[in-house]
Enzyme design. Structure first.
Site, mmCIF file in Angstrom:
data_model
loop_
_atom_site.group_PDB
_atom_site.id
_atom_site.type_symbol
_atom_site.label_atom_id
_atom_site.label_comp_id
_atom_site.label_asym_id
_atom_site.label_seq_id
_atom_site.Cartn_x
_atom_site.Cartn_y
_atom_site.Cartn_z
ATOM 1 C CD GLU A 9 -3.007 0.910 2.301
ATOM 2 O OE1 GLU A 9 -3.514 1.948 2.748
ATOM 3 O OE2 GLU A 9 -3.317 -0.218 2.717
ATOM 4 C CE LYS A 51 -5.881 -1.116 0.518
ATOM 5 N NZ LYS A 51 -6.437 -1.354 1.866
#
Length: 184
Positions: A9, A51
């Site tokens: 992420e 992400k």
């Protein structure tokens, strides 16, 4: 080996006056470093989910970007940095409004270029904000809140397929969710 899926992420925040071009440049550099580190650590890319942020201008940038521009810059940046072995890219909303995030995801999935990964969503605020506002913790609002959540889920499901027509901006869904200096 252990049945775990690494969720990677990296996020470039919307805070600031940076242009979409600068956001694309920085996002590309960050993703290049991330994938080099994953390679160095022998992470099996076929087993991860990415992400990232969408490539957006800073919240205080005087030049706003259209969904088409956001889609073009985001997908171009991903094509330059994310190996095709990565199965899925699940976008963060990063302070975008619910409707804005859905429309931008839809625009990416409509782009007529090769995208070897699934482009989907992993929104928090941009999926549940209007639901929580509708519910307000009151039992009598539960059904209405569930309907709002289902509408947002359907909108994002269609956006993942490039088939969202952008009709979910009623009420809270059209509001920006950006918070300056937001921390997790």
């Amino acid at each position: 080996e252990n049945g775990l899926v690494p969720i990677v992420e990296p996020e470039i925040l919307m805070d600031g006056t940076h242009t979409i071009e600068k956001s694309a440049e920085i996002t590309e550099k960050v993703l290049a470093v991330v994938f080099k580190a994953l390679e160095d650590h022998l992470v099996m890319l076929e087993g991860i989910l990415l992400k990232p942020n969408m490539v957006l201008p800073g919240n205080d940038c005087p030049t706003k970007a259209s969904a088409q521009e956001i889609a073009t810059y985001t997908v171009r940046t991903l094509r330059r940095t994310v190996p095709p072995s990565v199965p899925g890219i699940m976008f963060l909303s990063g302070g975008q409004g619910e409707e804005e995030a859905s429309v931008n995801l839809d625009a990416m999935n409509r782009l007529p270029v090769r995208k070897p990964w699934s482009l989907s969503f992993s929104y928090g605020r941009a999926l549940q904000h209007s639901c929580i506002r509708t519910w307000e913790g009151k039992p009598e609002n539960l059904k209405a809140a569930q309907e709002v959540l289902m509408a947002r889920a359907k909108a994002n499901s269609k956006a993942t397929l490039g088939k969202y027509e952008g009709n979910g901006a009623a009420g809270e869904a059209g509001n920006k969710l950006f918070e300056k200096n937001y921390t997790y």
